[in-house]
Design a protein around this motif. Sequence first.
Motif, PDB file in Angstrom:
ATOM      1  N   GLU A 196       0.834  -1.201   0.000  1.00 37.93           N
ATOM      2  CA  GLU A 196       0.000   0.000   0.000  1.00 37.93           C
ATOM      3  C   GLU A 196       0.873   1.256   0.000  1.00 37.93           C
ATOM      4  O   GLU A 196       0.586   2.221  -0.698  1.00 37.93           O
ATOM      5  CB  GLU A 196      -0.945   0.009   1.200  1.00 37.93           C
ATOM      6  CG  GLU A 196      -2.129  -0.903   1.061  1.00 37.93           C
ATOM      7  CD  GLU A 196      -3.050  -0.517  -0.095  1.00 37.93           C
ATOM      8  OE1 GLU A 196      -3.317   0.692  -0.281  1.00 37.93           O
ATOM      9  OE2 GLU A 196      -3.484  -1.433  -0.815  1.00 37.93           O
ATOM     10  N   LYS A 197       1.932   1.215   0.804  1.00 45.11           N
ATOM     11  CA  LYS A 197       2.844   2.360   0.874  1.00 45.11           C
ATOM     12  C   LYS A 197       3.511   2.584  -0.479  1.00 45.11           C
ATOM     13  O   LYS A 197       3.607   3.720  -0.958  1.00 45.11           O
ATOM     14  CB  LYS A 197       3.900   2.120   1.958  1.00 45.11           C
ATOM     15  CG  LYS A 197       4.849   3.273   2.165  1.00 45.11           C
ATOM     16  CD  LYS A 197       5.832   2.983   3.285  1.00 45.11           C
ATOM     17  CE  LYS A 197       6.815   4.123   3.462  1.00 45.11           C
ATOM     18  NZ  LYS A 197       7.801   3.847   4.508  1.00 45.11           N
ATOM     19  N   GLN A 198       3.958   1.504  -1.117  1.00 44.85           N
ATOM     20  CA  GLN A 198       4.594   1.610  -2.429  1.00 44.85           C
ATOM     21  C   GLN A 198       3.599   2.119  -3.478  1.00 44.85           C
ATOM     22  O   GLN A 198       3.957   2.927  -4.331  1.00 44.85           O
ATOM     23  CB  GLN A 198       5.178   0.263  -2.848  1.00 44.85           C
ATOM     24  CG  GLN A 198       6.407  -0.129  -2.059  1.00 44.85           C
ATOM     25  CD  GLN A 198       6.883  -1.551  -2.361  1.00 44.85           C
ATOM     26  OE1 GLN A 198       6.134  -2.373  -2.863  1.00 44.85           O
ATOM     27  NE2 GLN A 198       8.139  -1.818  -2.028  1.00 44.85           N
ATOM     28  N   LYS A 199       2.371   1.664  -3.385  1.00 42.98           N
ATOM     29  CA  LYS A 199       1.329   2.105  -4.308  1.00 42.98           C
ATOM     30  C   LYS A 199       1.081   3.605  -4.135  1.00 42.98           C
ATOM     31  O   LYS A 199       0.958   4.341  -5.112  1.00 42.98           O
ATOM     32  CB  LYS A 199       0.048   1.310  -4.045  1.00 42.98           C
ATOM     33  CG  LYS A 199      -1.066   1.588  -5.000  1.00 42.98           C
ATOM     34  CD  LYS A 199      -2.271   0.700  -4.680  1.00 42.98           C
ATOM     35  CE  LYS A 199      -3.462   1.011  -5.557  1.00 42.98           C
ATOM     36  NZ  LYS A 199      -4.630   0.194  -5.217  1.00 42.98           N
ATOM     37  N   GLN A 218       3.213   5.787  -2.909  1.00 44.60           N
ATOM     38  CA  GLN A 218       4.399   6.496  -3.389  1.00 44.60           C
ATOM     39  C   GLN A 218       4.406   6.580  -4.913  1.00 44.60           C
ATOM     40  O   GLN A 218       4.766   7.614  -5.479  1.00 44.60           O
ATOM     41  CB  GLN A 218       5.675   5.801  -2.891  1.00 44.60           C
ATOM     42  CG  GLN A 218       5.939   5.998  -1.415  1.00 44.60           C
ATOM     43  CD  GLN A 218       7.126   5.163  -0.914  1.00 44.60           C
ATOM     44  OE1 GLN A 218       7.521   4.179  -1.525  1.00 44.60           O
ATOM     45  NE2 GLN A 218       7.674   5.566   0.227  1.00 44.60           N
ATOM     46  N   ALA A 219       4.010   5.503  -5.570  1.00 40.07           N
ATOM     47  CA  ALA A 219       3.948   5.492  -7.034  1.00 40.07           C
ATOM     48  C   ALA A 219       2.912   6.496  -7.528  1.00 40.07           C
ATOM     49  O   ALA A 219       3.145   7.210  -8.510  1.00 40.07           O
ATOM     50  CB  ALA A 219       3.632   4.088  -7.546  1.00 40.07           C
ATOM     51  N   ALA A 220       1.777   6.563  -6.854  1.00 44.14           N
ATOM     52  CA  ALA A 220       0.739   7.516  -7.235  1.00 44.14           C
ATOM     53  C   ALA A 220       1.232   8.949  -7.036  1.00 44.14           C
ATOM     54  O   ALA A 220       0.991   9.825  -7.874  1.00 44.14           O
ATOM     55  CB  ALA A 220      -0.527   7.266  -6.423  1.00 44.14           C
ATOM     56  N   GLU A 221       1.936   9.187  -5.928  1.00 50.28           N
ATOM     57  CA  GLU A 221       2.485  10.515  -5.665  1.00 50.28           C
ATOM     58  C   GLU A 221       3.529  10.893  -6.715  1.00 50.28           C
ATOM     59  O   GLU A 221       3.546  12.013  -7.216  1.00 50.28           O
ATOM     60  CB  GLU A 221       3.110  10.555  -4.264  1.00 50.28           C
ATOM     61  CG  GLU A 221       3.613  11.922  -3.863  1.00 50.28           C
ATOM     62  CD  GLU A 221       4.195  11.946  -2.457  1.00 50.28           C
ATOM     63  OE1 GLU A 221       5.077  12.781  -2.217  1.00 50.28           O
ATOM     64  OE2 GLU A 221       3.765  11.140  -1.622  1.00 50.28           O
ATOM     65  N   LYS A 222       4.378   9.942  -7.063  1.00 48.61           N
ATOM     66  CA  LYS A 222       5.408  10.172  -8.084  1.00 48.61           C
ATOM     67  C   LYS A 222       4.748  10.488  -9.427  1.00 48.61           C
ATOM     68  O   LYS A 222       5.175  11.408 -10.136  1.00 48.61           O
ATOM     69  CB  LYS A 222       6.300   8.928  -8.194  1.00 48.61           C
ATOM     70  CG  LYS A 222       7.368   9.003  -9.232  1.00 48.61           C
ATOM     71  CD  LYS A 222       8.588   9.669  -8.714  1.00 48.61           C
ATOM     72  CE  LYS A 222       9.707   9.461  -9.723  1.00 48.61           C
ATOM     73  NZ  LYS A 222      10.815  10.310  -9.458  1.00 48.61           N
ATOM     74  N   ALA A 223       3.705   9.745  -9.781  1.00 51.33           N
ATOM     75  CA  ALA A 223       2.993   9.982 -11.036  1.00 51.33           C
ATOM     76  C   ALA A 223       2.364  11.372 -11.042  1.00 51.33           C
ATOM     77  O   ALA A 223       2.396  12.073 -12.061  1.00 51.33           O
ATOM     78  CB  ALA A 223       1.929   8.911 -11.251  1.00 51.33           C
ATOM     79  N   GLN A 277       3.470  13.962  -9.379  1.00 54.64           N
ATOM     80  CA  GLN A 277       4.569  14.918  -9.508  1.00 54.64           C
ATOM     81  C   GLN A 277       5.029  15.023 -10.960  1.00 54.64           C
ATOM     82  O   GLN A 277       5.273  16.121 -11.462  1.00 54.64           O
ATOM     83  CB  GLN A 277       5.747  14.505  -8.620  1.00 54.64           C
ATOM     84  CG  GLN A 277       5.522  14.726  -7.152  1.00 54.64           C
ATOM     85  CD  GLN A 277       6.668  14.176  -6.293  1.00 54.64           C
ATOM     86  OE1 GLN A 277       7.535  13.453  -6.784  1.00 54.64           O
ATOM     87  NE2 GLN A 277       6.650  14.527  -5.015  1.00 54.64           N
TER      88      GLN A 277
END
Length: 164
Positions: free
Chosen positions: A43-46, A48-53, A55
Amino acid sequence: MVFEVSHSLGCVHFSERVGELEKFVGEEKQQQAILAKQEALAEKQKAQAAEKAAQVKQQAANAKARSAKNKKAIISSTLAIQRKVNQRWIKPISSAKGLRCTIRVKLLPSGDVMDATIIKGSGNSIFDRSAENAVLKASPLPVPKDRTLFAQKFRTFTFVFKPE
């Protein structure tokens, strides 16, 4: 106290079975804890990936806006330079249609003309000198305030004179 039960298959000690069950329950809890940790990590990685996307998307939008702003500044400054130079240009009476003179212009960040050099003459020296003088008389030229944009597009550029 140890309980012992006898049946046709043999003797079973309850204390041994209880110990085995407790061990099994303990292992099951450990596996559930590991699984919970893995799910939390996923969930944390998901997230982070959403936040990166998000950005990356924002950076792309910012770059697009910056590009549009730069394009507008380039067009605006180019038109202002053309207008100012053309106002200072005294076209020789002998200028025939079809003449063309290309001048390389070097500017300071203030817009002051450092150099104006004829890089391709028209074949009519009076026409060529009038074009060169127009650039020099128009100094300082209106340039963008953005220093990076100035350095990329306006520090050195060519100006084409055509009487029409």
